[in-house]
Design an enzyme around this catalytic site. Structure first.
Site, short mmCIF file in Angstrom:
data_model
loop_
_atom_site.label_atom_id
_atom_site.label_comp_id
_atom_site.label_asym_id
_atom_site.label_seq_id
_atom_site.Cartn_x
_atom_site.Cartn_y
_atom_site.Cartn_z
CB SER A 230 -0.96 -0.03 1.19
OG SER A 230 -1.94 0.97 1.09
CD GLU A 356 -5.32 -3.38 -4.25
OE1 GLU A 356 -5.57 -2.95 -3.11
OE2 GLU A 356 -4.25 -3.95 -4.55
CG HIS A 466 -5.82 -1.96 0.12
ND1 HIS A 466 -4.91 -1.85 -0.90
CD2 HIS A 466 -5.32 -1.22 1.15
CE1 HIS A 466 -3.90 -1.09 -0.51
NE2 HIS A 466 -4.12 -0.69 0.73
#
Length: 544
Positions: A230, A356, A466
């Protein structure tokens, strides 16, 4: 993010229960003896300062190197984390929201205690490693939207233990770096003072520390791979672009999970956040507002920062605090630097989770009509984009819930009429399209590998959300093995593993991590091409 924090905590507790700590090992740094802890076949050295505390007049300044270590100290506990921005629950509204958010942040701050004095790092090594071992090194950079995150949530002993079991031992390093308004303050005043992106500079200072000291732990400073997820992966991609692509000898490879060069504009694009901070801290009348901010009490400054939009606010991943171009470390929009080929020529691995955008679209459930979606995108993400271009985008990402994210979930998970559509656009715009853009512009120039993580598709509403791929690494899955092989040889492949072909212009191969009887497969990076091409065209013209 919340999911990452809870996942990291679970993995940390599981790892801790697996083996009891033994007598403490030591290393020598300059004139100091540093004492750590033993865990299984590993030695852990935690909370080692790598820069001067960024407090007082050093607040909002580039990290300052430490003088040599002179006094013996214990490195048996994680250092305090850097400031964590307050979290909000996106689906809780009304009277319950304040209570729920207070409870959430109270618990989170217990798990991740934080301070302004936070620039420490951790080293985990095989217990048998000596200064002459010259083992490859993996440096972990945590994610959290540049607003939250901590090294204490991910136990490096899991990675090192697995590497030992594979016969390919590595040394693991993780560092804290300044977050939110403390690490990524925007504004023309910041740019003029030359103190932009100090969170990224903290990371580079830690990498310089690795070059100087990692041999004492058995690591080879010439064999460093940077790895992150991330915001950590985005950071890595920016380090690949920094200084015109010159790594300055700090790393030789990169492994990026859910992060690539994002479309960020000039540091002045965040001027409104700087101005609000100045107003809320009483610095409006100061001749030098930046210097005034350095004198504001920590608690007061933190409270003012917490008024800004967070990760799960309505504006979602149009973040208040994130890296921005400064003309120094980052010469211009990262996507344009990629296009110009100004990127480090090193081997890398990059990939995404399939869904995501779902975590970051829960705050948009009140956006239910076609016109509302268009207005939301134009006001939040694509300001100034012509209506015709937005119409093209919405045609490429239709309202049909069977085409939205979580992908391949049919009519399920449509918790609002536009949720799956918005999730698809946000997920592709911030994560998938920038990844593909990077791969397309480096293919044939360096050794590169891509992946997509499609596990946990059965999770309601979120799908392969995510951060879900972290379970495959810190949980000891196949991705951990591919990572360890890459750190050792700059190639994720090895005996006994499904061959992971490189990403080429002819075959845009993606290693696909799946649920079910066939957990690994090779697929092609050709999905949602029209939509991602439009997203990239839009963001190249108008970076955030």
């Amino acid at each position: 993010m919340i999911a990452q924090a809870l996942t990291g905590l679970l993995l940390h507790l599981v790892a801790f229960s697996a083996a009891a700590p033994l007598a403490g090992p030591t290393v020598t740094l300059d004139s100091a003896t540093v004492s750590g802890t033993s865990w299984g076949k590993t030695s852990k050295f935690l909370g080692i300062p790598f820069a001067q505390p960024p407090v007082g007049d050093l607040r909002f300044r580039l990290p300052q190197s430490l003088p040599s270590y002179q006094s013996n100290f214990n490195a048996t506990n994680y250092g305090l984390s850097c400031m964590q921005q307050a979290l909000t629950l996106p689906i809780v509204k009304g009277a319950a929201a304040e209570f729920s958010n207070q409870l959430l942040n109270s618990v989170f701050n217990k798990i991740v205690p934080n301070s302004e004095d936070c620039l420490t790092l951790n080293v985990v090594k095989p217990a048998s490693a000596t200064p002459s071992s010259k083992l490859p090194v993996v440096v972990w950079i945590y994610g959290g939207g540049f607003q939250i995150g901590s090294t204490s949530l991910n136990d490096g002993a899991i990675i090192v233990s697995r590497s030992i079991a594979m016969g390919s031992p590595v040394v693991y390093v993780s560092m804290n770096y300044r977050l939110s308004g403390f690490g990524f303050l925007p504004g023309k005043e910041v740019g003029e003072a030359g103190v932009a992106n100090v969170g990224l500079h903290d990371q580079r200072e830690a990498l310089r520390w690795v070059q100087k000291y990692i041999s004492q732990f058995g690591g080879d400073p010439a064999k460093v791979t940077i790895w992150g997820e991330s915001a950590g992966a985005i950071s890595i991609s920016l380090h690949m672009l920094a200084n015109g692509g010159d790594t300055q000898g700090l790393f030789r490879g990169a492994f990026m999970q859910s992060g690539a060069p994002i479309p960020i504009g000039d540091i002045t694009h965040g001027q409104k956040y700087y101005d609000s901070l100045v107003t809320d801290t009483g610095c409006s009348g100061a001749a030098d507002t930046l210097q005034c901010l350095r004198s504001v009490p920590y608690a007061s400054l933190k409270a003012a920062i917490n008024k800004s939009p967070g990760l799960f606010s309505y504006q979602s991943l149009n973040l208040a605090w994130l890296p921005r171009t400064d003309g120094v470390l980052l010469a211009e929009d990262p996507q344009k630097l990629v296009q110009q080929g100004k990127i480090a020529n090193i081997p890398y691995v990059i990939g995404n989770c399939d869904d995501e955008g779902t975590l970051f679209s829960l705050s948009t459930l009140n956006v239910t009509s076609e016109d509302q979606v268009k207005t939301y995108l134009k006001d939040i993400f694509f300001v100034g984009t012509p209506d015709e271009q937005l119409d093209q985008l919405l045609n490429a990402y239709p309202r049909d819930i069977t085409q939205g994210s979580p992908f391949d979930s049919g009519i399920l998970n449509a918790i609002s009429p536009q949720f799956k559509r918005i999730s698809a656009i946000i997920g592709d715009g911030v994560f998938q399209a920038p990844r593909r853009w990077l791969l397309q512009h480096t293919v044939g120039k360096q050794n590169i590998w891509g992946f997509v993580h499609k596990r946990l598709k059965v999770v309601p509403i979120l799908g392969s959300f995510h951060t879900s791929d972290l379970l495959d690494v810190y949980g000891g899955g196949e991705m951990a093995d591919y990572l360890i092989r890459f750190v050792n040889t700059l190639d994720p492949n090895g005996s006994g593993a499904l061959q992971w072909p490189q990403y080429t212009s002819q075959d845009r191969n993606l290693m696909t991590f799946r649920d079910g009887l066939i957990p690994l497969a090779i697929t092609q990076d050709n999905f949602r091409k029209e939509g991602m091409d439009i997203l990239t065209t839009i963001t190249l013209a108008r970076p955030i």
